[in-house]
Design a protein around this motif. Sequence first.
Motif, PDB file in Angstrom:
ATOM      1  N   ALA A  32     -67.668 -30.948   8.006  1.00  0.00           N
ATOM      2  CA  ALA A  32     -66.761 -31.527   9.004  1.00  0.00           C
ATOM      3  C   ALA A  32     -65.614 -32.284   8.329  1.00  0.00           C
ATOM      4  O   ALA A  32     -64.461 -32.200   8.769  1.00  0.00           O
ATOM      5  CB  ALA A  32     -67.534 -32.455   9.940  1.00  0.00           C
ATOM      6  N   LEU A  33     -65.917 -33.007   7.249  1.00  0.00           N
ATOM      7  CA  LEU A  33     -64.877 -33.727   6.510  1.00  0.00           C
ATOM      8  C   LEU A  33     -63.878 -32.751   5.899  1.00  0.00           C
ATOM      9  O   LEU A  33     -62.665 -32.946   5.997  1.00  0.00           O
ATOM     10  CB  LEU A  33     -65.498 -34.604   5.420  1.00  0.00           C
ATOM     11  N   LYS A  34     -64.380 -31.688   5.288  1.00  0.00           N
ATOM     12  CA  LYS A  34     -63.486 -30.691   4.690  1.00  0.00           C
ATOM     13  C   LYS A  34     -62.570 -30.074   5.745  1.00  0.00           C
ATOM     14  O   LYS A  34     -61.376 -29.879   5.506  1.00  0.00           O
ATOM     15  CB  LYS A  34     -64.300 -29.603   3.989  1.00  0.00           C
ATOM     16  N   GLU A  35     -63.112 -29.784   6.910  1.00  0.00           N
ATOM     17  CA  GLU A  35     -62.308 -29.213   7.995  1.00  0.00           C
ATOM     18  C   GLU A  35     -61.259 -30.212   8.481  1.00  0.00           C
ATOM     19  O   GLU A  35     -60.115 -29.844   8.736  1.00  0.00           O
ATOM     20  CB  GLU A  35     -63.207 -28.782   9.162  1.00  0.00           C
ATOM     21  N   ALA A  36     -61.661 -31.476   8.601  1.00  0.00           N
ATOM     22  CA  ALA A  36     -60.720 -32.505   9.055  1.00  0.00           C
ATOM     23  C   ALA A  36     -59.572 -32.663   8.062  1.00  0.00           C
ATOM     24  O   ALA A  36     -58.413 -32.807   8.460  1.00  0.00           O
ATOM     25  CB  ALA A  36     -61.453 -33.833   9.249  1.00  0.00           C
ATOM     26  N   ILE A  37     -59.885 -32.628   6.778  1.00  0.00           N
ATOM     27  CA  ILE A  37     -58.840 -32.722   5.753  1.00  0.00           C
ATOM     28  C   ILE A  37     -57.918 -31.515   5.838  1.00  0.00           C
ATOM     29  O   ILE A  37     -56.690 -31.646   5.840  1.00  0.00           O
ATOM     30  CB  ILE A  37     -59.465 -32.842   4.345  1.00  0.00           C
ATOM     31  N   LYS A  38     -58.519 -30.334   5.936  1.00  0.00           N
ATOM     32  CA  LYS A  38     -57.741 -29.093   6.000  1.00  0.00           C
ATOM     33  C   LYS A  38     -56.812 -29.075   7.212  1.00  0.00           C
ATOM     34  O   LYS A  38     -55.670 -28.634   7.124  1.00  0.00           O
ATOM     35  CB  LYS A  38     -58.686 -27.891   6.051  1.00  0.00           C
ATOM     36  N   ASP A  39     -57.301 -29.602   8.337  1.00  0.00           N
ATOM     37  CA  ASP A  39     -56.522 -29.589   9.576  1.00  0.00           C
ATOM     38  C   ASP A  39     -55.595 -30.794   9.720  1.00  0.00           C
ATOM     39  O   ASP A  39     -54.898 -30.921  10.728  1.00  0.00           O
ATOM     40  CB  ASP A  39     -57.461 -29.526  10.786  1.00  0.00           C
ATOM     41  N   GLY A  40     -55.610 -31.696   8.734  1.00  0.00           N
ATOM     42  CA  GLY A  40     -54.739 -32.865   8.783  1.00  0.00           C
ATOM     43  C   GLY A  40     -55.142 -33.884   9.832  1.00  0.00           C
ATOM     44  O   GLY A  40     -54.306 -34.637  10.327  1.00  0.00           O
ATOM     45  N   GLN A  41     -56.422 -33.929  10.175  1.00  0.00           N
ATOM     46  CA  GLN A  41     -56.910 -34.860  11.191  1.00  0.00           C
ATOM     47  C   GLN A  41     -57.065 -36.270  10.621  1.00  0.00           C
ATOM     48  O   GLN A  41     -57.067 -36.470   9.411  1.00  0.00           O
ATOM     49  CB  GLN A  41     -58.263 -34.383  11.727  1.00  0.00           C
ATOM     50  N   ASP A  42     -57.217 -37.224  11.522  1.00  0.00           N
ATOM     51  CA  ASP A  42     -57.485 -38.607  11.130  1.00  0.00           C
ATOM     52  C   ASP A  42     -58.881 -38.670  10.507  1.00  0.00           C
ATOM     53  O   ASP A  42     -59.847 -38.158  11.077  1.00  0.00           O
ATOM     54  CB  ASP A  42     -57.418 -39.510  12.365  1.00  0.00           C
ATOM     55  N   LEU A  43     -58.997 -39.292   9.348  1.00  0.00           N
ATOM     56  CA  LEU A  43     -60.268 -39.337   8.625  1.00  0.00           C
ATOM     57  C   LEU A  43     -61.021 -40.655   8.811  1.00  0.00           C
ATOM     58  O   LEU A  43     -62.034 -40.887   8.164  1.00  0.00           O
ATOM     59  CB  LEU A  43     -60.016 -39.092   7.129  1.00  0.00           C
ATOM     60  N   LYS A  44     -60.546 -41.494   9.709  1.00  0.00           N
ATOM     61  CA  LYS A  44     -61.146 -42.815   9.908  1.00  0.00           C
ATOM     62  C   LYS A  44     -62.648 -42.737  10.214  1.00  0.00           C
ATOM     63  O   LYS A  44     -63.425 -43.562   9.737  1.00  0.00           O
ATOM     64  CB  LYS A  44     -60.419 -43.545  11.035  1.00  0.00           C
ATOM     65  N   ALA A  45     -63.062 -41.752  10.960  1.00  0.00           N
ATOM     66  CA  ALA A  45     -64.473 -41.631  11.332  1.00  0.00           C
ATOM     67  C   ALA A  45     -65.376 -41.357  10.130  1.00  0.00           C
ATOM     68  O   ALA A  45     -66.580 -41.588  10.188  1.00  0.00           O
ATOM     69  CB  ALA A  45     -64.646 -40.515  12.364  1.00  0.00           C
ATOM     70  N   PHE A  46     -64.790 -40.901   9.039  1.00  0.00           N
ATOM     71  CA  PHE A  46     -65.568 -40.577   7.843  1.00  0.00           C
ATOM     72  C   PHE A  46     -65.602 -41.728   6.834  1.00  0.00           C
ATOM     73  O   PHE A  46     -66.332 -41.668   5.858  1.00  0.00           O
ATOM     74  CB  PHE A  46     -64.988 -39.337   7.154  1.00  0.00           C
TER      75      PHE A  46
END
Length: 98
Positions: A32-46
Motif C-alpha cells: 500500500a505504501l509503494k502504491e501511495a508513493i507511486k500515485d503521489g498520494q499523501d503519505l501521512k497515514a504511513f
Amino acid sequence: MASKHPFKGRTASVVNSLSREEQWYLYQKTRALKEAIKDGQDLKAFRLASPEVAVYTIFMEDSTRTKESFRNAAEFHGLKVNVFDAKTSSFQKNETIT
C-alpha cells in the motif's frame, strides 16, 4: 484508553519472530505504501510522527547502505535519530556502552 500497538516493543528484523498473519499484514502495508508513493498520494497515514519516539542506531562495523537506510526510514517517519559510532566512541578504549 488507547490500545497497545501489536508491534510495540518488538522487532520486525527477525521475520520468524512474527506470525504468518503479522508478516502478511506488513507485506500488505508495504504494498500500500509503494502504491501511495507511486500515485503521489499523501503519505501521512504511513508515518509514525511521534515526538516521543527515537531511533537508536548502533553499528559495530561500517555498513553505509544499511546505516543510511535506517536513517532515511527514521526521517520518513519524522523521528529523532541517535547514532552510535563504534569507531569514534569510547568503545574503542574497551569501555562499556552501558
